[in-house]
Design an enzyme around this catalytic site. Structure first.
Site, PDB file in Angstrom:
ATOM      1  CD  GLU A   2      -8.217  -4.108  -1.041  1.00 12.26           C
ATOM      2  OE1 GLU A   2      -7.397  -4.151  -0.160  1.00 12.26           O
ATOM      3  OE2 GLU A   2      -9.454  -4.131  -0.757  1.00 12.26           O
TER       4      GLU A   2
ATOM      5  CE1 TYR B  45     -11.269   0.386  -2.032  1.00 15.72           C
ATOM      6  CE2 TYR B  45     -11.778  -2.063  -2.256  1.00 15.72           C
ATOM      7  CZ  TYR B  45     -10.929  -1.021  -1.491  1.00 15.72           C
ATOM      8  OH  TYR B  45     -10.390  -1.373  -0.417  1.00 15.72           O
TER       9      TYR B  45
ATOM     10  CG  HIS C 161      -1.965  -1.322   1.206  1.00 12.39           C
ATOM     11  ND1 HIS C 161      -1.609  -2.362   2.028  1.00 12.39           N
ATOM     12  CD2 HIS C 161      -3.058  -1.249   0.452  1.00 12.39           C
ATOM     13  CE1 HIS C 161      -2.903  -3.002   1.700  1.00 12.39           C
ATOM     14  NE2 HIS C 161      -3.514  -2.478   0.889  1.00 12.39           N
TER      15      HIS C 161
ATOM     16  CD  GLU D  57     -10.204  -7.818  10.879  1.00 10.63           C
ATOM     17  OE1 GLU D  57     -11.180  -7.039  11.056  1.00 10.63           O
ATOM     18  OE2 GLU D  57      -9.635  -7.523   9.754  1.00 10.63           O
TER      19      GLU D  57
ATOM     20  CG  HIS E 139      -3.825  -6.006  -3.495  1.00 10.83           C
ATOM     21  ND1 HIS E 139      -3.456  -4.437  -3.827  1.00 10.83           N
ATOM     22  CD2 HIS E 139      -4.612  -5.852  -2.232  1.00 10.83           C
ATOM     23  CE1 HIS E 139      -4.194  -3.779  -2.525  1.00 10.83           C
ATOM     24  NE2 HIS E 139      -4.610  -4.598  -1.730  1.00 10.83           N
TER      25      HIS E 139
ATOM     26  CG  HIS F 134      -5.298  -8.555   1.883  1.00  6.46           C
ATOM     27  ND1 HIS F 134      -5.312  -7.718   2.674  1.00  6.46           N
ATOM     28  CD2 HIS F 134      -5.579  -7.629   0.764  1.00  6.46           C
ATOM     29  CE1 HIS F 134      -5.553  -6.500   2.649  1.00  6.46           C
ATOM     30  NE2 HIS F 134      -5.548  -6.187   1.433  1.00  6.46           N
TER      31      HIS F 134
ATOM     32  CD  GLU G 279      -6.665  -0.821   0.707  1.00  6.09           C
ATOM     33  OE1 GLU G 279      -6.202  -1.406  -0.461  1.00  6.09           O
ATOM     34  OE2 GLU G 279      -6.713  -1.161   1.718  1.00  6.09           O
TER      35      GLU G 279
ATOM     36  CB  CYS H 194     -11.781  -5.830   4.548  1.00  2.91           C
ATOM     37  SG  CYS H 194     -13.149  -4.735   4.653  1.00  2.91           S
TER      38      CYS H 194
ATOM     39  CD1 TRP I 185     -14.622  -1.560   2.304  1.00  5.30           C
ATOM     40  CD2 TRP I 185     -12.829  -0.139   2.120  1.00  5.30           C
ATOM     41  NE1 TRP I 185     -13.992  -1.649   3.648  1.00  5.30           N
ATOM     42  CE2 TRP I 185     -13.016  -0.815   3.652  1.00  5.30           C
ATOM     43  CE3 TRP I 185     -11.706   0.784   1.980  1.00  5.30           C
ATOM     44  CZ2 TRP I 185     -12.175  -0.528   4.458  1.00  5.30           C
ATOM     45  CZ3 TRP I 185     -10.885   1.209   2.954  1.00  5.30           C
ATOM     46  CH2 TRP I 185     -11.148   0.488   4.244  1.00  5.30           C
TER      47      TRP I 185
END
Length: 200
Positions: free
Chosen positions: A120, A108, A29, A91, A36, A73, A118, A71, A165
């Site tokens: 993604e 987005y 980032h 989380e 990604h 990855h 961002e 969120c 997002w």
């Protein structure tokens, strides 16, 4: 797939959503963030209330901002449902049920005031939980349960500020029934190629 925070990698994508390599999450980032793979999840309780979270102050992107439930990855080679379960535990210390894609084609790009980007391909999932959240402070700065119609209307009207997002996702999700238990599942075939074949 277990990863240390220092060595956590994300999957880089071409414009069609196919994997073309990996990069360290800690380095990906910046002002020219490459495309990604990510995901967003909206978690509901039995009454249809949405778990809304505040991003921790230490986050690289959009710290202290309210957003959807969580969120993340997928790691290289990791099945996305496994990645969702991993991030829910990491989380919020919750288990997920009834995981389904609702916006499988979402992507987005957003720019922070400091220039960090961002960028993604970020399919959106809905899920249920019966677990009380116990958030980890390094990831989550706060949480609340909000009836979906109230959250949707507050975001759409601008009464509630959320991550960029999340604002875009809510605008797309607003076409679905007000009761999230009746949201239609998206076609899994519409998920990006990197999700459909994570080993590629």
């Amino acid at each position: 797939m277990a990863q240390t925070l220092v060595g956590e990698r994300v999957v880089l994508l071409d414009p069609a959503g196919a994997a073309v390599g990996t990069a360290l999450k800690s380095e990906v980032h910046h002002e020219a963030t490459p495309l990604h793979l990510a995901f967003s999840c909206y978690v509901f309780d039995a009454a249809g209330s949405l778990l809304v979270t505040k991003r921790a102050a230490a986050k690289t992107t959009w710290p202290d901002v309210w957003t959807n439930s969580f969120c993340g990855h997928p790691a290289p080679g990791e099945d996305i449902v496994s990645a969702l379960a991993r991030r829910a535990a990491d989380e919020l210390t919750i288990r997920l049920g009834n995981v389904r894609p609702v916006l499988p084609r979402f992507r987005y790009r957003a720019v922070m005031p400091n220039g960090v980007v961002e960028n993604e391909v970020c399919p959106v999932f809905a899920a249920d939980t019966a677990d009380p959240p116990e958030p980890h402070s390094s990831e989550v700065g706060g949480f609340e349960w909000i009836p979906w119609p109230m959250f949707r209307d507050d975001v759409l009207s601008g009464r509630r500020e959320v991550s960029p997002w999340c604002a875009l996702q809510v605008a797309d999700l607003a076409r679905f029934p007000s009761d999230p238990l009746f949201w239609p599942a998206g076609d899994p075939a519409d998920l990006p190629p990197a999700v459909l074949d994570p080993a590629a």
